[in-house]
Enzyme design. Structure first.
Site, PDB file in Angstrom:
ATOM      1  N   THR A   1     -37.007  16.786  14.056  1.00  0.00           N
ATOM      2  CA  THR A   1     -36.469  18.035  13.491  1.00  0.00           C
ATOM      3  C   THR A   1     -37.609  18.925  12.981  1.00  0.00           C
ATOM      4  O   THR A   1     -37.415  20.122  12.786  1.00  0.00           O
ATOM      5  CB  THR A   1     -35.483  17.741  12.332  1.00  0.00           C
ATOM      6  OG1 THR A   1     -36.075  16.772  11.459  1.00  0.00           O
ATOM      7  CG2 THR A   1     -34.158  17.215  12.842  1.00  0.00           C
TER       8      THR A   1
ATOM      9  N   ARG B   1     -47.693   6.475   9.711  1.00  0.00           N
ATOM     10  CA  ARG B   1     -46.629   7.065   8.899  1.00  0.00           C
ATOM     11  C   ARG B   1     -45.356   7.107   9.742  1.00  0.00           C
ATOM     12  O   ARG B   1     -45.405   6.923  10.962  1.00  0.00           O
ATOM     13  CB  ARG B   1     -47.025   8.468   8.435  1.00  0.00           C
ATOM     14  CG  ARG B   1     -47.406   9.422   9.550  1.00  0.00           C
ATOM     15  CD  ARG B   1     -47.660  10.845   9.052  1.00  0.00           C
ATOM     16  NE  ARG B   1     -48.253  11.676  10.081  1.00  0.00           N
ATOM     17  CZ  ARG B   1     -49.561  11.921  10.201  1.00  0.00           C
ATOM     18  NH1 ARG B   1     -50.432  11.398   9.343  1.00  0.00           N
ATOM     19  NH2 ARG B   1     -50.023  12.685  11.170  1.00  0.00           N
ATOM     20  N   LEU B   2     -44.233   7.380   9.049  1.00  0.00           N
ATOM     21  CA  LEU B   2     -42.946   7.351   9.749  1.00  0.00           C
ATOM     22  C   LEU B   2     -42.523   8.712  10.285  1.00  0.00           C
ATOM     23  O   LEU B   2     -41.673   8.786  11.169  1.00  0.00           O
ATOM     24  CB  LEU B   2     -41.856   6.783   8.838  1.00  0.00           C
ATOM     25  CG  LEU B   2     -42.005   5.291   8.524  1.00  0.00           C
ATOM     26  CD1 LEU B   2     -40.880   4.823   7.613  1.00  0.00           C
ATOM     27  CD2 LEU B   2     -42.004   4.466   9.810  1.00  0.00           C
ATOM     28  N   SER B   3     -43.084   9.770   9.751  1.00  0.00           N
ATOM     29  CA  SER B   3     -42.732  11.119  10.212  1.00  0.00           C
ATOM     30  C   SER B   3     -41.203  11.302  10.346  1.00  0.00           C
ATOM     31  O   SER B   3     -40.714  11.776  11.376  1.00  0.00           O
ATOM     32  CB  SER B   3     -43.432  11.438  11.538  1.00  0.00           C
ATOM     33  OG  SER B   3     -44.819  11.281  11.412  1.00  0.00           O
TER      34      SER B   3
ATOM     35  N   ARG C   1     -46.044   2.475  16.635  1.00  0.00           N
ATOM     36  CA  ARG C   1     -46.513   3.873  16.641  1.00  0.00           C
ATOM     37  C   ARG C   1     -47.886   3.930  17.288  1.00  0.00           C
ATOM     38  O   ARG C   1     -48.787   3.176  16.906  1.00  0.00           O
ATOM     39  CB  ARG C   1     -46.580   4.481  15.239  1.00  0.00           C
ATOM     40  CG  ARG C   1     -46.965   5.978  15.315  1.00  0.00           C
ATOM     41  CD  ARG C   1     -46.828   6.734  14.035  1.00  0.00           C
ATOM     42  NE  ARG C   1     -47.094   8.164  14.268  1.00  0.00           N
ATOM     43  CZ  ARG C   1     -46.567   9.169  13.598  1.00  0.00           C
ATOM     44  NH1 ARG C   1     -45.733   8.931  12.615  1.00  0.00           N
ATOM     45  NH2 ARG C   1     -46.883  10.422  13.877  1.00  0.00           N
TER      46      ARG C   1
ATOM     47  N   ASP D   1     -46.735   8.954  20.009  1.00  0.00           N
ATOM     48  CA  ASP D   1     -47.589   9.996  19.425  1.00  0.00           C
ATOM     49  C   ASP D   1     -48.960  10.032  20.102  1.00  0.00           C
ATOM     50  O   ASP D   1     -49.466   9.018  20.577  1.00  0.00           O
ATOM     51  CB  ASP D   1     -47.738   9.724  17.915  1.00  0.00           C
ATOM     52  CG  ASP D   1     -48.208  10.964  17.158  1.00  0.00           C
ATOM     53  OD1 ASP D   1     -48.181  12.066  17.736  1.00  0.00           O
ATOM     54  OD2 ASP D   1     -48.614  10.824  15.984  1.00  0.00           O
TER      55      ASP D   1
ATOM     56  N   LEU E   1     -30.062  -2.648  29.439  1.00  0.00           N
ATOM     57  CA  LEU E   1     -30.892  -2.029  28.398  1.00  0.00           C
ATOM     58  C   LEU E   1     -30.279  -0.711  27.910  1.00  0.00           C
ATOM     59  O   LEU E   1     -29.896   0.137  28.717  1.00  0.00           O
ATOM     60  CB  LEU E   1     -32.290  -1.764  28.973  1.00  0.00           C
ATOM     61  CG  LEU E   1     -33.246  -0.911  28.141  1.00  0.00           C
ATOM     62  CD1 LEU E   1     -33.686  -1.661  26.886  1.00  0.00           C
ATOM     63  CD2 LEU E   1     -34.470  -0.508  28.962  1.00  0.00           C
TER      64      LEU E   1
ATOM     65  N   HIS F   1     -48.151  16.005  27.291  1.00  0.00           N
ATOM     66  CA  HIS F   1     -46.720  15.686  27.298  1.00  0.00           C
ATOM     67  C   HIS F   1     -46.268  15.234  28.690  1.00  0.00           C
ATOM     68  O   HIS F   1     -45.474  14.320  28.832  1.00  0.00           O
ATOM     69  CB  HIS F   1     -45.894  16.895  26.850  1.00  0.00           C
ATOM     70  CG  HIS F   1     -46.183  17.321  25.434  1.00  0.00           C
ATOM     71  ND1 HIS F   1     -46.281  16.420  24.402  1.00  0.00           N
ATOM     72  CD2 HIS F   1     -46.391  18.550  24.884  1.00  0.00           C
ATOM     73  CE1 HIS F   1     -46.534  17.080  23.274  1.00  0.00           C
ATOM     74  NE2 HIS F   1     -46.619  18.368  23.543  1.00  0.00           N
TER      75      HIS F   1
HETATM   76  C1  IPE Z   1     -43.634  12.254  15.351  1.00  0.00           C
HETATM   77  O1  IPE Z   1     -44.848  12.742  15.768  1.00  0.00           O
HETATM   78  C2  IPE Z   1     -42.534  12.798  16.194  1.00  0.00           C
HETATM   79  C3  IPE Z   1     -42.502  12.318  17.561  1.00  0.00           C
HETATM   80  C4  IPE Z   1     -43.289  11.426  18.100  1.00  0.00           C
HETATM   81  C5  IPE Z   1     -41.472  12.893  18.392  1.00  0.00           C
HETATM   82  P1  IPE Z   1     -45.530  14.046  15.090  1.00  0.00           P
HETATM   83  O2  IPE Z   1     -46.784  14.264  15.832  1.00  0.00           O
HETATM   84  O3  IPE Z   1     -44.556  15.146  15.070  1.00  0.00           O
HETATM   85  O4  IPE Z   1     -45.780  13.548  13.610  1.00  0.00           O
HETATM   86  P2  IPE Z   1     -46.796  14.070  12.512  1.00  0.00           P
HETATM   87  O5  IPE Z   1     -46.612  15.554  12.410  1.00  0.00           O
HETATM   88  O6  IPE Z   1     -48.162  13.719  12.969  1.00  0.00           O
HETATM   89  O7  IPE Z   1     -46.425  13.338  11.277  1.00  0.00           O
HETATM   90  C1  IPE Z   2     -46.218  13.255  20.543  1.00  0.00           C
HETATM   91  O1  IPE Z   2     -47.486  13.778  20.736  1.00  0.00           O
HETATM   92  C2  IPE Z   2     -45.145  14.054  21.215  1.00  0.00           C
HETATM   93  C3  IPE Z   2     -44.297  14.824  20.295  1.00  0.00           C
HETATM   94  C4  IPE Z   2     -44.385  14.821  19.012  1.00  0.00           C
HETATM   95  C5  IPE Z   2     -43.302  15.677  20.896  1.00  0.00           C
HETATM   96  P1  IPE Z   2     -48.058  14.969  19.884  1.00  0.00           P
HETATM   97  O2  IPE Z   2     -47.722  16.230  20.566  1.00  0.00           O
HETATM   98  O3  IPE Z   2     -47.631  14.871  18.484  1.00  0.00           O
HETATM   99  O4  IPE Z   2     -49.616  14.702  20.011  1.00  0.00           O
HETATM  100  P2  IPE Z   2     -50.708  14.835  18.872  1.00  0.00           P
HETATM  101  O5  IPE Z   2     -50.240  14.029  17.709  1.00  0.00           O
HETATM  102  O6  IPE Z   2     -50.816  16.291  18.542  1.00  0.00           O
HETATM  103  O7  IPE Z   2     -51.947  14.284  19.477  1.00  0.00           O
HETATM  104 MG    MG Z   3     -48.391  13.948  16.872  1.00  0.00          MG
END
Ligand code: IPE
Ligand code: IPE
Ligand code: MG
Length: 256
Positions: free
Chosen positions: A82, A210-212, A204, A36, A147, A53
């Site tokens: 999802t 959080r677990l999202s 994380r 994240d 792996l 990304h």
């Molecule tokens: C969780 O991250 C999903 C991935 C890392 C793929 P998000 O950025 O989507 O989570 P929230 O919305 O902050 O909970």
């Molecule tokens: C994680 O980074 C990648 C995915 C969820 C696909 P984010 O895109 O959620 O980055 P932030 O949380 O907005 O910084």
């Molecule tokens: Mg994020």
């Protein structure tokens, strides 16, 4: 390196020996990572979110190499949830191209490292071009036994549990399964993670705690480790820091 003196018969453990033991003892079998912070990394640099990304893919390469070096057996990376379909279309389209880009460059190295690629999540609902690239890598690496690199792609834990329940009901209906025989072990076989051990360590990045919707069932006794480091800044050092802290943890599973 310590110099071993030939006249010392009962070899004492040197600090180097202890260090070596520390490095190889109690290594987590399965590490799962919620990658994240890509968007915030880009924002800090006044770049578009997709730049975060793109940079995040380099961290994937780094963490795979680090996991390989540390002899970790399973690495699960949360790449797309999802709920991530809620994002702007261009961002989703970019994210869906990344598996192909990553595999195009790195599949030869993954083959050389004996890495097997697998996914968890609702694979069928991914765009055709994404499925094609990922399926190619799954097929190509299926004979590898090093792996296991497990990408959570279009993964949601509640979705996983719902589809498991529906399949269980169908199997009960079709007399393939009886209610009496249903237990935790059999339930686990209906999840996307069937056959995988539960994660030992969950990392994380980006400071969120959080677990999202990630692995709700499987993380029941997992050790959690959070860092403020944003995913594109993740490195082998940060990974080792997490592993070392894990090695100090005492897991009791409800016992004493
Ligand atoms: C969780 O991250 C999903 C991935 C890392 C793929 P998000 O950025 O989507 O989570 P929230 O919305 O902050 O909970
Ligand atoms: C994680 O980074 C990648 C995915 C969820 C696909 P984010 O895109 O959620 O980055 P932030 O949380 O907005 O910084
Ligand atoms: Mg994020």
């Amino acid at each position: 390196m310590s110099i071993r003196l030939p006249f010392i018969k009962n070899k004492q453990k040197t600090s180097n020996d202890k260090q070596m033991e520390m490095e190889t003892e109690n290594i987590p079998n399965h590490v799962a990572i919620i990658m994240d912070g890509n968007g915030r990394w880009a924002k800090k640099r006044a770049l578009p979110r997709i730049a975060g990304h793109k940079e995040g893919v380099n961290s994937v390469v780094k963490v795979v190499r680090a996991a390989y070096k540390s002899n970790i057996k399973v690495l699960t990376l949360y790449a797309f949830s999802t709920e991530n379909w809620k994002r702007p279309k261009p961002e989703i389209e970019y994210l869906m191209k990344l598996p192909k880009e990553f595999l195009h460059i790195h599949l030869p190295e993954l083959m050389e490292k004996n890495v097997r690629i697998q996914t968890i999540g609702d694979f069928e609902s991914l765009p055709t071009h994404t499925k094609k690239a990922v399926q190619y890598a799954i097929d190509k690496t299926k004979g590898n036994d090093g792996l296991l690199l497990n990408f959570a792609l279009n993964y949601g834990s509640r979705d996983e549990i719902m589809q498991a329940i529906k399949q269980i009901m169908t199997d009960i209906d079709g007399s393939k399964l009886s209610i009496d025989s249903l237990d935790e072990q059999i339930f686990s076989k209906y999840l996307y993670t069937q056959g995988l051990s539960d994660p030992d360590l969950l990392i994380r990045t980006s400071g969120e705690q959080r677990l999202s919707n990630f692995l709700l069932w499987q993380l029941a006794y997992t050790e959690f480790w959070f860092t403020d480091v944003l995913w594109p800044d993740f490195s082998e050092e940060v990974f080792q820091e997490a592993i070392q802290e894990y090695q100090q943890r005492q897991r009791r599973y409800g016992g004493i």
